[in-house]
Design a protein around this motif. Structure first.
Motif: not given
Length: 619
Positions: A214-223
């Motif tokens: 879940q955090a991976k997707i959250f962070i990727e979209n911020h990046l």
């Protein structure tokens, strides 16, 4: 099996490494955090007083009162006199127990962040707590997007929810001028009654694997939106029974070694750019210091064991967990010696508001360096990491870094529905420009529509299984669904289209139904078959070949034609907003205004990327 084996190896490495520190059984820090000094004869002073103060300023992130940033305001003086490195905005002022503090509306907040940056020679980290749910300073009542909690995102095992929510959030943050989000929380929900994590629905899951995904997707979209996502609260406080805002958290008897796994895995994937450290006490690891003030946690575990090379940020040093046990100066010196790069002094605690807090903190650190309580090299190390991070995200830009950023923008993946790795942004932009030559439409708006559609459909694709009833199955989980395609409106058109293009209709991806209406849309432009048939002849007349909804160029052209005819040809904000409404629902008066609002927000961000590319091209 290969993935399982890799996960087992990672767990063994993380847990095994962690037990090395457990075996120290409360050993002292290898360095005395407060009194780490050199003989004055050995001290090498390389920086002038002004240079040292400037570098220290970059290490300070603070808060202020005011919804405007006028000259002679508190924040103006902090920026001009102290040259602070960052600010954190809040909606609520704790010392006075009142609203507002900094945030009242979208346009007001956007102007505030812009004005703040204008005053600073070195652009600031402009941060906010926007996790979603109970911890979100950008509330819906002020006109911001409603973002659900991490716990609710985590309930969706298809990851569609976290993708959609984090895309919208990151886009909104970028549009507002924020370049840092103090999220996501990667604490494991070990204690659901934890008053500061579990009870507030701030954790994705109790399972480390779920938290990582879940955090991976959250962070990727911020990046993708050039927003720094700060993972917190290292080393994990999901097992806590108390709130560090009120007292120190002792997790000695409740902490689980798997709480480190999200940091290890996300760092291994290159996604950790900044980490916030919580004020937790684990006497099995360091019997004398909370994590924020512990070189064992920060240097030995986070830096050396996990391999993190980014920026380490303290949780608010004025929280009661620290302020009730340490003097401010003492805590700051210990934190920096332990390995903290950015000291957050948020000036928003029950102890009161101090308009001079930034200067006081700067002077405390300066005096500590000059009296050998902090090594000058520690200041330089943190300063370099901070500047590197600001350069990575285009916050600080030279001509060279602008060119590098423009190249990164052009080369980043531009994902389309059903075609995740086909185009770069630069390639998509060129196609949009070609469409602009044929129909009147702004490229940024056209690209935004494709991204808005992707946000809705990325994890929600179906196959049609019954050509009479319109039933089908969802690819992600194999679930049988009704209303996958509307029988009397779309099925025959779909069969005609797939027959002409020699596609198997039972193996051709289409969209699943949303919570309302039917699914059945085709290709990157997300056209239902009956609508595609309305544009088929126009496309073929322009291209001279059979129209194909799954062909990228045809999809861009079809969307351009539809949007242009729906008002986007005016190239005004109102015209484009109307076109987005019609594209999604067929009417400008439907209740789905969130779609058009989201599309316009994405268009604003894409336009800024296009302007960066154009600027560099003009050099």
């Amino acid at each position: 099996m290969k993935n399982v084996a890799i996960l087992i190896i990672v767990c063994i490495v993380v847990v095994g490494g962690f037990f090395l520190y457990l075996n120290k059984s409360g050993s002292e820090n290898k360095k005395d955090n407060l009194s780490e000094t050199k003989d004055s004869n050995q001290l090498q002073t390389e920086l002038s007083d002004d240079q040292l103060k400037e570098r220290i300023g970059q290490m300070i992130m603070t808060g202020f009162r005011g919804t405007e940033a006028r000259e002679n305001s508190d924040i103006y003086k902090m920026i001009k006199d102290v040259k602070i490195g960052g600010v954190v905005l809040f909606d609520y002022d704790i010392p006075s127990g009142s609203f507002p503090r900094n945030i009242t509306s979208y346009e007001q907040t956007k102007k505030l962040t812009s004005d703040i940056q204008k005053y600073s020679i070195t652009p600031l980290f402009v941060a906010v707590d926007a996790e979603g749910g109970n911890v979100n300073r950008l509330k819906q009542k002020y006109g911001f997007l409603p973002i659900i909690s991490a716990a609710k995102m985590g309930q969706d095992k298809t990851f569609q929810t976290v993708y959609k929510e984090s895309v919208e959030l990151a886009m909104e943050l970028k549009g507002l001028g924020f370049n840092m989000n103090l999220a996501p929380v990667v604490d494991l929900n070990i204690n659901p009654k934890n008053p500061i994590i579990g009870a507030l629905e701030r954790s994705f899951s109790s399972d480390s694997k779920e938290v990582v995904q879940q955090a991976k997707i959250f962070i990727e979209n911020h990046l993708k939106s050039d927003v720094i996502a700060v993972a917190k609260h290292f080393p994990g406080q999901g097992s806590a029974t108390k709130d560090s805002h009120n007292e120190i958290i002792d997790i000695t008897d409740t902490y689980k070694t798997e709480e480190l796994i999200p940091y290890q895995d996300l760092n291994n994937q290159g996604l950790l750019k900044a980490v916030m450290v919580g004020h937790t006490m684990n006497r099995n690891i360091d019997k004398n210091h909370p994590a924020t003030l512990s070189s064992i946690f920060l240097e030995d575990i986070l830096r050396n064991q996990i391999g993190f090379k980014g920026v380490i940020i303290s949780d608010d040093i004025q929280m009661a967990a620290i302020s009730n046990n340490y003097r401010l100066e003492e805590a700051i010196i210990m934190a920096i010696n332990a390995g903290i790069d950015v000291v957050t002094v948020l000036n928003n605690s029950p102890n009161g508001y101090d308009k001079d807090i930034a200067q006081k903190v700067r002077d405390m650190i300066f005096d500590a360096v000059r009296s050998n309580k902090i090594k000058e090299i520690r200041i330089t190390e943190s300063y370099d990491r901070i500047l590197d991070l600001k350069k990575q995200f285009g916050i600080v830009q030279s001509v060279k870094s602008k060119k590098e950023r423009a190249e990164r923008i052009k080369s980043k993946n531009f994902e389309l529905i059903g075609q995740p790795n086909t185009l770069t942004f630069g390639q998509a932009l060129e196609i949009a420009k070609e469409v602009e030559k044929i129909v009147v439409i702004r490229p940024a708006f056209l690209l935004a529509i494709f991204q808005e559609e992707l946000k809705l459909e990325k994890f929600d694709m179906c196959y049609l299984t019954d050509f009479n009833t319109g039933e089908g199955i969802r690819v992600a989980d194999g679930k049988k669904l009704t209303k996958v395609m509307k029988p009397d409106r779309d099925i025959q058109a779909f069969l005609n289209i797939t027959k002409e293009l020699k596609r198997d209709p039972s193996k051709t991806l289409i969209t699943c139904p949303m919570s309302f209406g039917y699914g059945g849309a085709m290709g990157p432009a997300d056209f239902i078959p009956s609508t595609w048939m309305q544009y088929k002849d126009k496309i073929e007349k322009i291209t001279g070949k059979p129209a194909d909804p799954w062909d990228i160029n045809d999809a861009f052209l079809a969307a351009g034609l539809y949007l242009s005819e729906s008002g986007a040809n005016q190239k005004t904000r109102k015209g484009e907003w109307n076109a987005a409404m019609i594209y999604f629902s067929g009417s400008i008066s439907s209740p789905y205004t969130w779609y058009a609002d989201g599309a316009m927000m994405i268009a604003d961000n894409i336009q800024s990327d296009i302007e960066m590319i154009q600027l560099v091209t003009s050099f």
